[in-house]
Design an enzyme around this catalytic site. Structure first.
Site, PDB file in Angstrom:
ATOM      1  N   ARG A  69       0.799  -1.219   0.000  1.00 29.92           N
ATOM      2  CA  ARG A  69       0.000   0.000   0.000  1.00 29.92           C
ATOM      3  C   ARG A  69       0.836   1.274   0.000  1.00 29.92           C
ATOM      4  O   ARG A  69       0.565   2.198  -0.769  1.00 29.92           O
ATOM      5  CB  ARG A  69      -0.946   0.029   1.215  1.00 29.92           C
ATOM      6  CG  ARG A  69      -2.233  -0.710   0.981  1.00 29.92           C
ATOM      7  CD  ARG A  69      -2.710  -1.333   2.255  1.00 29.92           C
ATOM      8  NE  ARG A  69      -1.790  -2.391   2.627  1.00 29.92           N
ATOM      9  CZ  ARG A  69      -1.931  -3.665   2.261  1.00 29.92           C
ATOM     10  NH1 ARG A  69      -2.963  -4.028   1.567  1.00 29.92           N
ATOM     11  NH2 ARG A  69      -1.037  -4.579   2.596  1.00 29.92           N
ATOM     12  N   ARG A 119      11.567   3.771   2.707  1.00 28.41           N
ATOM     13  CA  ARG A 119      11.240   2.837   3.799  1.00 28.41           C
ATOM     14  C   ARG A 119      12.493   2.028   4.084  1.00 28.41           C
ATOM     15  O   ARG A 119      13.166   1.577   3.149  1.00 28.41           O
ATOM     16  CB  ARG A 119      10.102   1.915   3.391  1.00 28.41           C
ATOM     17  CG  ARG A 119       9.932   0.764   4.374  1.00 28.41           C
ATOM     18  CD  ARG A 119       8.694  -0.039   4.112  1.00 28.41           C
ATOM     19  NE  ARG A 119       7.500   0.711   4.468  1.00 28.41           N
ATOM     20  CZ  ARG A 119       6.279   0.171   4.512  1.00 28.41           C
ATOM     21  NH1 ARG A 119       6.106  -1.102   4.221  1.00 28.41           N
ATOM     22  NH2 ARG A 119       5.239   0.898   4.848  1.00 28.41           N
ATOM     23  N   HIS A 147       5.749   5.892  11.264  1.00 25.93           N
ATOM     24  CA  HIS A 147       5.173   5.764   9.921  1.00 25.93           C
ATOM     25  C   HIS A 147       4.223   6.956   9.720  1.00 25.93           C
ATOM     26  O   HIS A 147       3.006   6.805   9.716  1.00 25.93           O
ATOM     27  CB  HIS A 147       4.432   4.437   9.814  1.00 25.93           C
ATOM     28  CG  HIS A 147       4.091   4.003   8.419  1.00 25.93           C
ATOM     29  ND1 HIS A 147       4.106   4.859   7.340  1.00 25.93           N
ATOM     30  CD2 HIS A 147       3.716   2.792   7.936  1.00 25.93           C
ATOM     31  CE1 HIS A 147       3.749   4.188   6.251  1.00 25.93           C
ATOM     32  NE2 HIS A 147       3.515   2.940   6.586  1.00 25.93           N
TER      33      HIS A 147
HETATM   34  C1  NCD Z   1       2.142  -1.023   8.008  1.00 28.65           C
HETATM   35  C2  NCD Z   1       3.658  -0.883   8.070  1.00 28.65           C
HETATM   36  O1  NCD Z   1       4.362  -1.102   7.086  1.00 28.65           O
HETATM   37  O2  NCD Z   1       4.101  -0.493   9.142  1.00 28.65           O
HETATM   38  N1  NCD Z   1       1.683  -1.209   6.696  1.00 28.65           N
HETATM   39  C3  NCD Z   1       1.422  -0.117   5.925  1.00 28.65           C
HETATM   40  O3  NCD Z   1       2.302   0.666   5.635  1.00 28.65           O
HETATM   41  N2  NCD Z   1       0.157   0.096   5.537  1.00 28.65           N
HETATM   42  C4  NCD Z   1       1.611  -2.013   8.970  1.00 28.65           C
HETATM   43  C5  NCD Z   1       2.151  -3.409   8.947  1.00 28.65           C
HETATM   44  O4  NCD Z   1       3.035  -3.764   8.163  1.00 28.65           O
HETATM   45  O5  NCD Z   1       1.657  -4.194   9.747  1.00 28.65           O
END
Ligand code: NCD
Length: 326
Positions: A69, A119, A147
């Site tokens: 996502r 990331r 995040h």
């Molecule tokens: C989250 C993350 O990467 O921290 N996912 C996201 O970005 N929508 C949550 C997760 O990985 O559980």
């Protein structure tokens, strides 16, 4: 102490929204955040007005950790604003696999792009990157820490679906220790009036002390509970999370804790009629598929808000920016 006063103000970089990093969830003041949310509302109403607003701009998308996502919504956001995307979705596809340092990768990509979204599994990697980048850095998740753009997503979803961002009891359930989305959301949304929290987790996955200290310092109420059935009836928002397998040191603990909470239709009978369910996704086992058809389930709508709010963020950060001198 007023939380707003504690917001980190991006040290040496410009105080204008342009050329600003977003690394910690408190990097933008409430006023700046409100202006991003209001652009998001405008985009929802008339996307066509924004269709070419980032023509000629390039986003560097550096994902050293898996993502569906966050990566795709950032890419879609950039495309929908008329911009372009370069980057990689796993570090093996870059010179990192040849031993290149993060510092050199960032200095290189900053030459090609107008903003970098990254990331990284290491906590603090985006702060380090920002020291070597001439262009703004957006943290798309660093280890178990923060995040911030998921938080913008969550806040836009709550405001759109509940019609307000105050007087809310927000329940967070699951892995509150390693869940970076939890840490960013709690710190950020507690800046709005009369927000309180119910934390539901097994003892081993409790919300970290530094978050509790933050809430205590700011006189924000919270309760810690272990039983979701007891807690759910008090909530206006239920934020479910998966147990973060990749942050565990041993497989046994993960297996023991992974199914601690499963939200199903029986538990949903105990919840308020207008409670909303959020989840940053991916889901593993913590929400049963039967719940998806409950009108209170917002987690897939939330993913769309994620794209819209990232459009607003990129617009705000990049719109007036001109190329820096070579
Ligand atoms: C989250 C993350 O990467 O921290 N996912 C996201 O970005 N929508 C949550 C997760 O990985 O559980």
């Amino acid at each position: 102490m007023n939380v707003k006063k504690k917001a980190i103000k991006n040290g040496g970089k410009s105080m204008l929204m342009t050329n600003r990093d977003l690394i910690n969830t408190l990097d933008f003041s409430i006023e700046e955040q409100e202006s991003i949310l209001s652009i998001a509302q405008k985009i929802i109403l008339r996307p066509v007005d924004f269709a070419n607003s980032l023509n000629g701009k390039i986003m560097g998308s550096l994902f050293f950790e898996p993502s569906t996502r966050t990566r795709l919504s950032f890419e879609a956001a950039m495309h929908r604003l008329g911009g372009a995307v370069i980057g990689f979705s796993e570090q093996n596809a870059s010179s990192v696999s040849k031993g290149e340092s993060l510092r050199d990768t960032i200095q290189t990509v900053a030459q090609y792009s107008d903003v970098i979204v990254m990331r990284h599994p290491k906590e603090g990697a985006p702060v380090f990157a920002s020291k070597y980048s001439e262009v703004p850095i957006i943290n798309a998740g660093d280890g178990g820490r923060e995040h911030p753009t998921q938080t913008l997503t969550d806040i836009l979803t709550i405001r759109s679906k509940m019609g307000k961002l105050n007087n809310l009891t927000i329940g967070l359930c699951g892995d509150l220790k390693f869940g970076r989305t939890v840490h960013s959301l709690v710190k950020n949304i507690s800046r709005y009036p009369n927000i309180n929290f119910i934390f539901v987790s097994p003892k081993e996955l409790e919300i970290p002390d530094y978050i509790k200290n933050y809430l205590n310092e700011n006189q924000i109420e919270y309760k810690e509970m272990e039983n979701l059935e007891e807690a759910i009836q008090h909530m206006d928002v239920l934020y479910m999370t998966r147990v973060q397998k990749e942050r565990f040191f041993n497989e046994e603990d993960y297996i023991r804790l992974k199914d601690s909470y499963i939200l199903d239709t029986l538990k949903m009978k105990l919840a308020k009629k207008n409670m909303i369910i959020l989840h940053p996704l991916p889901r593993v086992n913590e929400i049963s598929y039967d719940v998806d058809s409950d009108p209170r389930a917002m987690y897939f709508k939330q993913t769309k808000y994620g794209m819209v709010v990232r459009m607003a963020l990129l617009y705000k950060i990049l719109h007036q920016e001109s190329f820096k001198q070579l």
